[in-house]
Design a protein around this motif. Structure first.
Motif, short mmCIF file in Angstrom:
data_model
loop_
_atom_site.label_atom_id
_atom_site.label_comp_id
_atom_site.label_asym_id
_atom_site.label_seq_id
_atom_site.Cartn_x
_atom_site.Cartn_y
_atom_site.Cartn_z
N PRO A 168 -76.67 -16.83 50.06
CA PRO A 168 -75.75 -17.61 49.24
C PRO A 168 -76.49 -18.75 48.56
O PRO A 168 -77.31 -19.41 49.18
CB PRO A 168 -74.72 -18.11 50.24
CG PRO A 168 -75.44 -18.13 51.54
CD PRO A 168 -76.43 -17.01 51.49
N GLY A 169 -76.26 -18.93 47.30
CA GLY A 169 -76.95 -19.98 46.57
C GLY A 169 -78.43 -19.72 46.37
O GLY A 169 -79.18 -20.61 46.03
N GLY A 170 -78.87 -18.47 46.62
CA GLY A 170 -80.26 -18.11 46.40
C GLY A 170 -81.19 -18.32 47.58
O GLY A 170 -82.36 -17.99 47.51
N ARG A 171 -80.68 -18.84 48.68
CA ARG A 171 -81.53 -19.09 49.86
C ARG A 171 -81.15 -18.11 50.97
O ARG A 171 -80.02 -18.08 51.44
CB ARG A 171 -81.32 -20.51 50.34
CG ARG A 171 -82.20 -20.85 51.51
CD ARG A 171 -82.11 -22.33 51.85
NE ARG A 171 -82.86 -22.55 53.06
CZ ARG A 171 -82.39 -23.20 54.10
NH1 ARG A 171 -81.19 -23.72 54.08
NH2 ARG A 171 -83.14 -23.36 55.16
N LYS A 172 -82.14 -17.30 51.41
CA LYS A 172 -81.89 -16.33 52.48
C LYS A 172 -81.59 -17.04 53.78
O LYS A 172 -82.21 -18.05 54.10
CB LYS A 172 -83.10 -15.42 52.68
CG LYS A 172 -83.34 -14.47 51.55
CD LYS A 172 -84.55 -13.60 51.86
CE LYS A 172 -84.91 -12.77 50.66
NZ LYS A 172 -86.14 -11.98 50.91
N MET A 173 -80.63 -16.48 54.52
CA MET A 173 -80.27 -17.01 55.83
C MET A 173 -80.83 -16.07 56.89
O MET A 173 -80.47 -14.90 56.94
CB MET A 173 -78.76 -17.15 55.95
CG MET A 173 -78.19 -18.21 55.02
SD MET A 173 -76.41 -18.42 55.18
CE MET A 173 -76.26 -18.97 56.86
N GLY A 174 -81.73 -16.57 57.73
CA GLY A 174 -82.39 -15.78 58.74
C GLY A 174 -81.43 -15.11 59.70
O GLY A 174 -80.53 -15.75 60.24
N GLY A 175 -81.62 -13.82 59.90
CA GLY A 175 -80.78 -13.07 60.82
C GLY A 175 -79.48 -12.58 60.22
O GLY A 175 -78.76 -11.82 60.85
N TRP A 176 -79.17 -13.00 59.01
CA TRP A 176 -77.95 -12.57 58.34
C TRP A 176 -78.27 -11.47 57.33
O TRP A 176 -79.23 -11.58 56.58
CB TRP A 176 -77.29 -13.73 57.60
CG TRP A 176 -76.60 -14.68 58.50
CD1 TRP A 176 -77.13 -15.81 59.05
CD2 TRP A 176 -75.27 -14.58 58.98
NE1 TRP A 176 -76.19 -16.43 59.84
CE2 TRP A 176 -75.04 -15.69 59.82
CE3 TRP A 176 -74.24 -13.66 58.79
CZ2 TRP A 176 -73.83 -15.90 60.46
CZ3 TRP A 176 -73.03 -13.87 59.43
CH2 TRP A 176 -72.83 -14.99 60.25
N VAL A 177 -77.45 -10.42 57.33
CA VAL A 177 -77.62 -9.32 56.38
C VAL A 177 -76.27 -8.91 55.81
O VAL A 177 -75.22 -9.16 56.41
CB VAL A 177 -78.28 -8.08 57.03
CG1 VAL A 177 -79.71 -8.40 57.46
CG2 VAL A 177 -77.47 -7.54 58.20
N LEU A 178 -76.33 -8.29 54.65
CA LEU A 178 -75.16 -7.69 54.03
C LEU A 178 -75.27 -6.18 54.18
O LEU A 178 -76.33 -5.60 53.95
CB LEU A 178 -75.09 -8.04 52.54
CG LEU A 178 -74.91 -9.51 52.19
CD1 LEU A 178 -75.01 -9.71 50.69
CD2 LEU A 178 -73.57 -10.02 52.71
N VAL A 179 -74.16 -5.56 54.57
CA VAL A 179 -74.11 -4.11 54.73
C VAL A 179 -73.08 -3.56 53.76
O VAL A 179 -71.93 -4.00 53.76
CB VAL A 179 -73.76 -3.73 56.19
CG1 VAL A 179 -73.62 -2.23 56.35
CG2 VAL A 179 -74.81 -4.28 57.14
N GLU A 180 -73.52 -2.62 52.92
CA GLU A 180 -72.65 -2.08 51.88
C GLU A 180 -71.56 -1.17 52.42
O GLU A 180 -70.48 -1.14 51.86
CB GLU A 180 -73.49 -1.33 50.84
CG GLU A 180 -74.39 -2.24 50.06
CD GLU A 180 -75.19 -1.49 49.03
OE1 GLU A 180 -74.84 -1.60 47.84
OE2 GLU A 180 -76.16 -0.80 49.42
#
Length: 105
Positions: free
Chosen positions: A74-86
């Motif tokens: 979100p906002g262009g900064r990756k969040m460690g351990g978080w993923v999006l699943v389609e």
């Protein structure tokens, strides 16, 4: 950054799956997204039409490398351990893992 419209039907489906694994998860919002929490820790939710899952960092990185997930940034900064699943229905194991991981079960 304009936030996407979040799929409430998808969130309801995720809630059913996740709360089977960790019944104490509660509903809330993170970055305006419908989210399930274990205590004060966000566990999983919906970002647009994707499941947003918190997993151990090494598992998340493996999923990204395998192409099974996208980074949550979100906002262009990756969040460690978080993923999006389609396709969370096809990846129900990941939804369950996320719920158990954050609930500590």
């Amino acid at each position: 950054m304009q936030m996407p419209t979040h799929d409430e039907g998808l969130f309801e489906m995720l809630c059913e799956i996740a709360q089977d694994e960790a019944p104490d998860l509660r509903r809330g919002k993170m970055f305006g997204c419908p989210t399930l929490f274990s205590g004060r820790k966000a566990a999983l939710g919906v970002f647009g039409d994707h499941a947003n899952l918190k997993l151990p960092r090494d598992r998340a990185e493996a999923l990204l490398a395998e192409g099974r997930a996208l980074p949550f940034a979100p906002g262009g900064r990756k969040m460690g351990g978080w993923v999006l699943v389609e396709d969370p229905e096809a990846n129900e194991d990941l939804v369950r893992d996320s719920a158990r991981y954050r609930a500590g079960t």
